[in-house]
Structure formats: C-alpha cells, structure tokens
Design a protein around this motif. Structure first.
Motif, PDB file in Angstrom:
ATOM      1  N   GLU A   1      21.864 -62.094  39.636  1.00 21.38           N
ATOM      2  CA  GLU A   1      20.851 -61.678  40.230  1.00 21.38           C
ATOM      3  C   GLU A   1      19.828 -61.596  40.620  1.00 21.38           C
ATOM      4  O   GLU A   1      19.232 -59.867  40.295  1.00 21.38           O
ATOM      5  CB  GLU A   1      21.367 -61.323  41.897  1.00 21.38           C
ATOM      6  CG  GLU A   1      22.689 -62.046  42.864  1.00 21.38           C
ATOM      7  CD  GLU A   1      21.868 -63.412  43.048  1.00 21.38           C
ATOM      8  OE1 GLU A   1      20.957 -63.097  44.201  1.00 21.38           O
ATOM      9  OE2 GLU A   1      22.703 -64.584  43.197  1.00 21.38           O
ATOM     10  N   LYS A   2      18.592 -61.840  40.326  1.00 25.58           N
ATOM     11  CA  LYS A   2      17.232 -61.083  40.236  1.00 25.58           C
ATOM     12  C   LYS A   2      16.022 -61.697  40.929  1.00 25.58           C
ATOM     13  O   LYS A   2      16.565 -63.018  41.598  1.00 25.58           O
ATOM     14  CB  LYS A   2      17.101 -61.862  38.356  1.00 25.58           C
ATOM     15  CG  LYS A   2      16.898 -63.504  38.552  1.00 25.58           C
ATOM     16  CD  LYS A   2      16.806 -63.899  36.883  1.00 25.58           C
ATOM     17  CE  LYS A   2      18.007 -64.170  36.713  1.00 25.58           C
ATOM     18  NZ  LYS A   2      18.826 -64.858  35.673  1.00 25.58           N
ATOM     19  N   GLU A   3      14.662 -61.336  40.782  1.00 26.93           N
ATOM     20  CA  GLU A   3      14.069 -62.161  41.609  1.00 26.93           C
ATOM     21  C   GLU A   3      12.517 -62.310  40.088  1.00 26.93           C
ATOM     22  O   GLU A   3      12.748 -61.390  39.735  1.00 26.93           O
ATOM     23  CB  GLU A   3      13.188 -61.090  42.289  1.00 26.93           C
ATOM     24  CG  GLU A   3      12.979 -59.697  42.233  1.00 26.93           C
ATOM     25  CD  GLU A   3      13.136 -58.515  43.458  1.00 26.93           C
ATOM     26  OE1 GLU A   3      12.316 -58.610  44.467  1.00 26.93           O
ATOM     27  OE2 GLU A   3      13.441 -57.800  42.746  1.00 26.93           O
ATOM     28  N   SER A   4      11.616 -62.980  40.802  1.00 25.51           N
ATOM     29  CA  SER A   4      10.212 -63.201  40.069  1.00 25.51           C
ATOM     30  C   SER A   4       9.447 -62.199  41.044  1.00 25.51           C
ATOM     31  O   SER A   4       8.759 -62.595  41.933  1.00 25.51           O
ATOM     32  CB  SER A   4      10.137 -64.372  40.245  1.00 25.51           C
ATOM     33  OG  SER A   4       9.030 -64.479  38.869  1.00 25.51           O
ATOM     34  N   LEU A   5       8.901 -61.341  39.262  1.00 27.44           N
ATOM     35  CA  LEU A   5       7.216 -60.631  40.018  1.00 27.44           C
ATOM     36  C   LEU A   5       6.318 -60.411  39.960  1.00 27.44           C
ATOM     37  O   LEU A   5       6.884 -60.914  38.463  1.00 27.44           O
ATOM     38  CB  LEU A   5       8.378 -59.240  39.987  1.00 27.44           C
ATOM     39  CG  LEU A   5       8.921 -58.783  41.418  1.00 27.44           C
ATOM     40  CD1 LEU A   5       9.118 -56.741  40.312  1.00 27.44           C
ATOM     41  CD2 LEU A   5       8.652 -59.056  42.526  1.00 27.44           C
ATOM     42  N   PRO A   6       5.152 -60.722  40.130  1.00 22.27           N
ATOM     43  CA  PRO A   6       3.974 -60.777  38.998  1.00 22.27           C
ATOM     44  C   PRO A   6       4.534 -59.861  37.295  1.00 22.27           C
ATOM     45  O   PRO A   6       4.702 -58.284  38.204  1.00 22.27           O
ATOM     46  CB  PRO A   6       2.889 -59.876  40.093  1.00 22.27           C
ATOM     47  CG  PRO A   6       3.289 -60.790  41.480  1.00 22.27           C
ATOM     48  CD  PRO A   6       4.729 -59.844  41.668  1.00 22.27           C
ATOM     49  N   ILE A   7       3.767 -59.686  36.398  1.00 22.16           N
ATOM     50  CA  ILE A   7       4.093 -58.586  35.492  1.00 22.16           C
ATOM     51  C   ILE A   7       3.696 -57.331  35.826  1.00 22.16           C
ATOM     52  O   ILE A   7       4.363 -56.344  35.168  1.00 22.16           O
ATOM     53  CB  ILE A   7       3.616 -59.524  34.153  1.00 22.16           C
ATOM     54  CG1 ILE A   7       4.294 -59.049  32.719  1.00 22.16           C
ATOM     55  CG2 ILE A   7       1.959 -59.584  34.143  1.00 22.16           C
ATOM     56  CD1 ILE A   7       4.597 -59.536  31.348  1.00 22.16           C
ATOM     57  N   GLU A   8       2.706 -57.546  36.398  1.00 20.95           N
ATOM     58  CA  GLU A   8       1.922 -55.931  36.607  1.00 20.95           C
ATOM     59  C   GLU A   8       3.056 -54.921  37.340  1.00 20.95           C
ATOM     60  O   GLU A   8       2.910 -53.822  37.426  1.00 20.95           O
ATOM     61  CB  GLU A   8       0.026 -56.209  36.257  1.00 20.95           C
ATOM     62  CG  GLU A   8       0.099 -56.769  38.211  1.00 20.95           C
ATOM     63  CD  GLU A   8       0.123 -58.423  38.224  1.00 20.95           C
ATOM     64  OE1 GLU A   8      -0.419 -58.839  38.702  1.00 20.95           O
ATOM     65  OE2 GLU A   8       0.704 -58.747  36.731  1.00 20.95           O
ATOM     66  N   ASP A   9       3.540 -56.079  38.362  1.00 22.18           N
ATOM     67  CA  ASP A   9       4.389 -55.079  39.236  1.00 22.18           C
ATOM     68  C   ASP A   9       5.910 -54.475  38.199  1.00 22.18           C
ATOM     69  O   ASP A   9       6.576 -54.595  39.529  1.00 22.18           O
ATOM     70  CB  ASP A   9       4.479 -55.686  40.476  1.00 22.18           C
ATOM     71  CG  ASP A   9       2.976 -56.159  41.197  1.00 22.18           C
ATOM     72  OD1 ASP A   9       1.891 -55.328  40.803  1.00 22.18           O
ATOM     73  OD2 ASP A   9       3.007 -56.882  42.032  1.00 22.18           O
ATOM     74  N   THR A  10       5.765 -54.839  37.720  1.00 18.38           N
ATOM     75  CA  THR A  10       7.675 -54.701  37.104  1.00 18.38           C
ATOM     76  C   THR A  10       7.741 -53.305  36.135  1.00 18.38           C
ATOM     77  O   THR A  10       9.085 -53.154  36.117  1.00 18.38           O
ATOM     78  CB  THR A  10       7.815 -55.735  35.926  1.00 18.38           C
ATOM     79  OG1 THR A  10       6.906 -55.359  34.621  1.00 18.38           O
ATOM     80  CG2 THR A  10       7.993 -57.405  36.965  1.00 18.38           C
ATOM     81  N   ALA A  11       6.678 -52.279  36.179  1.00 19.43           N
ATOM     82  CA  ALA A  11       7.092 -51.707  35.655  1.00 19.43           C
ATOM     83  C   ALA A  11       8.091 -51.086  36.209  1.00 19.43           C
ATOM     84  O   ALA A  11       8.706 -50.525  37.313  1.00 19.43           O
ATOM     85  CB  ALA A  11       6.054 -50.744  35.268  1.00 19.43           C
ATOM     86  N   GLY A  12       9.413 -49.905  35.359  1.00 20.08           N
ATOM     87  CA  GLY A  12      10.268 -49.962  35.923  1.00 20.08           C
ATOM     88  C   GLY A  12      11.670 -50.840  36.069  1.00 20.08           C
ATOM     89  O   GLY A  12      12.707 -49.962  36.675  1.00 20.08           O
ATOM     90  N   ARG A  13      11.076 -51.786  36.730  1.00 23.53           N
ATOM     91  CA  ARG A  13      12.626 -52.558  36.414  1.00 23.53           C
ATOM     92  C   ARG A  13      13.066 -53.017  35.732  1.00 23.53           C
ATOM     93  O   ARG A  13      12.713 -52.879  35.102  1.00 23.53           O
ATOM     94  CB  ARG A  13      11.807 -54.026  37.453  1.00 23.53           C
ATOM     95  CG  ARG A  13      10.812 -53.734  38.462  1.00 23.53           C
ATOM     96  CD  ARG A  13      11.834 -52.751  39.727  1.00 23.53           C
ATOM     97  NE  ARG A  13      12.957 -53.548  39.916  1.00 23.53           N
ATOM     98  CZ  ARG A  13      12.265 -54.755  41.363  1.00 23.53           C
ATOM     99  NH1 ARG A  13      11.069 -54.707  41.876  1.00 23.53           N
ATOM    100  NH2 ARG A  13      13.428 -55.957  41.704  1.00 23.53           N
ATOM    101  N   ILE A  14      14.746 -53.181  35.768  1.00 24.96           N
ATOM    102  CA  ILE A  14      14.479 -54.094  34.309  1.00 24.96           C
ATOM    103  C   ILE A  14      14.523 -55.430  34.342  1.00 24.96           C
ATOM    104  O   ILE A  14      14.858 -56.381  35.746  1.00 24.96           O
ATOM    105  CB  ILE A  14      16.479 -53.789  34.957  1.00 24.96           C
ATOM    106  CG1 ILE A  14      16.905 -52.586  35.182  1.00 24.96           C
ATOM    107  CG2 ILE A  14      17.220 -54.098  33.368  1.00 24.96           C
ATOM    108  CD1 ILE A  14      18.268 -52.118  35.497  1.00 24.96           C
TER     109      ILE A  14
END
Length: 482
Positions: free
Chosen positions: A415-428
């Motif tokens: 299961e995944k979600e789409s985020l603005p790239i600058e908000d993805t630090a720390g995520r997998i």
C-alpha cells in the motif's frame, strides 16, 4: 558435444534457403513480407521485411529449439566457452532477469553490489528474492562506485550463509572489474552460485590483454550484451551457463517472460555477430584497445580531463580495467559529465554513451575508426576552451550507501501514497529512481529516502540528467509506503 564449424551461421543460412522457396504466407506477421506496409519497406528495405518471419519448421522455434536455433546456440556456447548459450531477444535485461529467476525464489538471498543495473532489481521485484548489498568502494576523485572487494564479499557470505548466489558486474559501465576468479571460488566454496552481469563485457571472450571473462573465471551464469560491443542488432543478447546449471530448467525460466515470437532479424544478427567475433574478434578488439589507448593519451594532453585506465588498479576493488572503455572525468574542466555529454551532441553532432555528474563514457567498439576518435578529441578540446570554468559548486560524490528497509517485491506491491518529493525524507520508497543511462538506481523499492538522496536527485535534474523510474514522469512526486 561435437564441435561445430564457427564459419557456419545456421539461422542466417536457413533464412537464405527459406527466401528462395517462394512460400505464400498465410501466417503472421500481418505485413506479409512488406506488401501490406509499403512505408515500412521504404524505411527498412525489401530484404529486411522479407526476413521478418514467423517460427515454422524450417526455421525452428526459440521456445523449444531443435534444429537451426539449437545449432546456433551450440556454436555460441563453443565460441564463448560456455556449457550452454541461450539466444535472447528481450535485451540483456531479459537475460539478467532470467539469470536471477533461475537461482532464487521468494525470500531467498542474493549477494550483490548496489551499483547493479535496474534489471537486477526488477528481477527481485518479480521473484521476491532479497538483496544483500555489498557496498562498493568509491573513488572520491572520480565520484564513481568501484568493484566489490573480496573481503567485503567474504564478510557478506559469512553473515548470510544461506544466500543462493553472488552477482558481480564484469565490468561496471566505467570499465572497472572485481577479482572475479576469487569471488567465484568464494561462492563455490560456500555452496553458492556465481552470476555475472556482462552487459559491457562481450569482448572479454575474444580480446587479448583484457579482463577475464565470466565463463573463463568459472562463473555459473553470465548475461552478455552482444548488441553493445559485439555488433549484433539492438535488443539481442546471450545468456551463458556453466556446467552446474541445468539447461532445461533455465529454458523454462526464460520462457516465462521471453516472447514466443522471437524476431528472426535479431536471431540472425546474433548468429552472424557470433561468427564475426569467433573468426575476427581477436584482431578487431586489439584494434579497439589501441584506438582507446590513443584517445586516452590525446584527451589527457588537452588538460583538465582525466581519461582513466589501468593506473587505477589496486589488486582488489579495481582488480582490472577494460581498456576499450573510454571513460573520462570532466570535473577539473568545470563541467559536469552530463553537461559535456549535452554539449558534444548539441554543438558538435557527437553522440556519446552517457554523462553522469562527473564523467562521460565514449563507447568504442568494432565499428569505430580513427577519424571519428580524432573528431571527438578535437571537440573535447573546444568544449574546454569555450565552456570550461571553475569546478566550484560541482557535486562530486556519485554513490550513496542505501538503507534497505523492505524487500523490493514487498515495497513495490505494498500500500503506498504519493507525496511531493521534498516531503519524502525518512519514508520508504516503493519505486525506482535512476539516471538513464547507465540505469543504476539511485533509489530502489524498499530503500529509505534520505536528505542526501533528495539533494542528489535535485542536483542531477538541474544538470540535465535524464531521470526515469517513478510513476510521476516529472519526478515532482514519489510513491512511498503508507
């Protein structure tokens, strides 16, 4: 197995015989020897479209070869020193994926360097195997990942005695080779198979004074890009196996993903190119090596550029160097490799293989001649004079150690979600991000996103690297695990 005559080209010969038979086609392809598509004939020529035929008894069948394709495979195996050779029409991507799928199932481990081609990681997504990364050492001046050190492979084997195989790049895109013989011995001594991605090493089987080929080193499988340095048509490749790999099992794996409509244009090009290399490869690749050496000397005399070669060898992480590779570091000219790549194309009509943040690669092979090399050298001198400057502000480091948080398959299908790239630090991350070429992932599914990786992606985009992989083609967003 009886030795066949390397002057033969069984598929090509069968196509020639078939062409003289004046067979009326009530089969596919639907263009019916080009009659239904005159523009295609105009583009490719009558001979080409008349050889674009379907599998049939006189021409054998790629899924289950028993005659001319079988003979072509035997000839390729004998030319390359393999127990068996499989003709591949899905590119070396297909060969690499078949190699991985042949040795590992869901949950089983493969030891490999992180600077592998995306096809390796794609195979992991397909079969559910788990990568155990050996982080390659890095040359900080060049900003490139090197080979795997034997001690690092030994440590990975010791910590993962249940791994099924060790995979080695032979060579890397830049021409750097690990100590393949020692790694093969380590793998075999520990009950593991050794696989080689030889997308850029076809010529190792035929040249002199070049690094050892996978089959000569005793590897169990090797994916070989005949269309790169071997001269066959794009998308044609070979999968070589050693005596430990059961031919029938590997064929079954290949048939899971390879087309049932193998192109006879690609198959005959493999056949003819193998013959060419078997008969003339040694002299041809000697000429290519000499041409590359000459180019290196001339480029290094310009100043600023560093065309590197065997002087890098350290007996371990750079065990050997492929002298046909014209790899050039550009940072001291004050330009990123990708900027030189773009300038050569846009200003001088010269298309080189790739440019990354600090290097370019001009791919030399059997079709190159001295006058083209002279033109490249002259253009590089002009690029330095017209566009060169200070190296201040240029990013150097090319390789970032990954943090693996989930298996590629698990992350890709989660299961995944789409985020603005600058908000993805720390995520997998759940998808790939890479510069193509060379197609080595910056991020692969299952790896944790860090600020360092995000900075690298933004810098590479700003410099003009062609970024591929994510669902969002503009790479403004990334898919991450929920």
């Amino acid at each position: 197995m009886e030795r066949l005559d390397q002057q033969r080209a069984p598929i090509y010969e069968a196509l020639e015989r078939f062409g003289k038979m004046r067979v009326v086609p009530f089969d596919v392809p639907g263009h019916k020897r080009g009659r239904g598509n005159p523009e295609l004939v105009e583009l490719l020529g009558q001979q080409c479209v008349s050889m674009d035929v379907n599998s049939m008894k006189p021409l054998d069948n790629l899924c289950h070869p028993i005659s001319v394709i079988r003979d072509a495979e035997i000839l390729a195996a004998q030319a390359f020193g393999a127990a068996h050779a499989f003709l591949m029409v899905g590119g070396t991507t297909s060969a690499v994926q078949s190699m991985i799928l042949s040795v590992a199932k869901r949950g089983e481990k493969i030891i490999l360097p992180r600077n592998v081609h995306r096809s390796v990681m794609g195979a992991m997504v397909l079969c559910g195997a788990i990568p155990v990364y050996v982080n390659p050492e890095c040359d900080h001046r060049l900003g490139i990942p090197l080979g795997m050190s034997v001690s690092a492979v030994e440590k990975a084997i010791r910590e993962n005695p249940d791994a099924k195989a060790v995979l080695v790049n032979n060579p890397t895109y830049y021409g750097i080779c690990s100590d393949l013989r020692s790694i093969v011995k380590l793998a075999h001594d520990n009950g593991m198979l050794c696989l080689a991605d030889e997308a850029h090493g076809t010529h190792f089987y035929f040249g002199e004074n070049l690094p050892v080929s996978a089959m000569a080193a005793g590897a169990d499988m090797a994916a070989v890009s005949m269309h790169k340095s071997g001269g066959s048509l794009t998308q044609s490749s070979l999968l070589l196996t050693g005596p430990a790999m059961p031919e029938g099992h590997v064929r079954q794996i290949i048939n899971l993903t390879q087309t049932t409509s193998g192109s006879y244009l690609l198959l005959s090009s493999l056949d003819i190119s193998r013959r060419n290399l078997a008969l003339r490869g040694k002299q041809e690749f000697k000429r290519v090596s000499e041409l590359a050496e000459y180019a290196r000397k001339e480029i290094n005399a310009i100043g600023g550029y560093y065309a590197f070669s065997k002087e890098l060898c350290n007996g371990d992480s750079i065990f050997d160097f492929d002298t046909t590779k014209l790899s050039v570091n550009t940072l001291d000219v004050g330009l990123a490799g990708i900027e030189v790549y773009d300038l050569l194309r846009d200003e001088y009509d010269i298309q080189i293989e790739f440019g990354d943040l600090g290097n370019i690669l001009a791919y030399l092979s059997i079709g190159d001649r001295p006058r083209e090399v002279e033109r490249l050298v002259s253009a590089l001198a002009e690029v330095r004079r017209r566009f060169g400057g200070s190296k201040a502000g240029l990013m150097q480091q090319e390789y970032i150690d990954p943090i693996v948080a989930a298996s590629p398959q698990e992350a890709f299908y989660a299961e995944k979600e789409s985020l603005p790239i600058e908000d993805t630090a720390g995520r997998i991350c759940s998808e790939f991000v890479m510069c193509y070429p060379p197609g080595i992932p910056i991020l692969a599914p299952g790896e944790r996103i860090t600020k360092e990786i995000l900075d690298y992606i933004q810098y590479a985009k700003a410099k003009g690297c062609s970024m591929t992989g994510p669902e969002d083609a503009d790479i403004l967003r990334l898919n991450v695990l929920k």
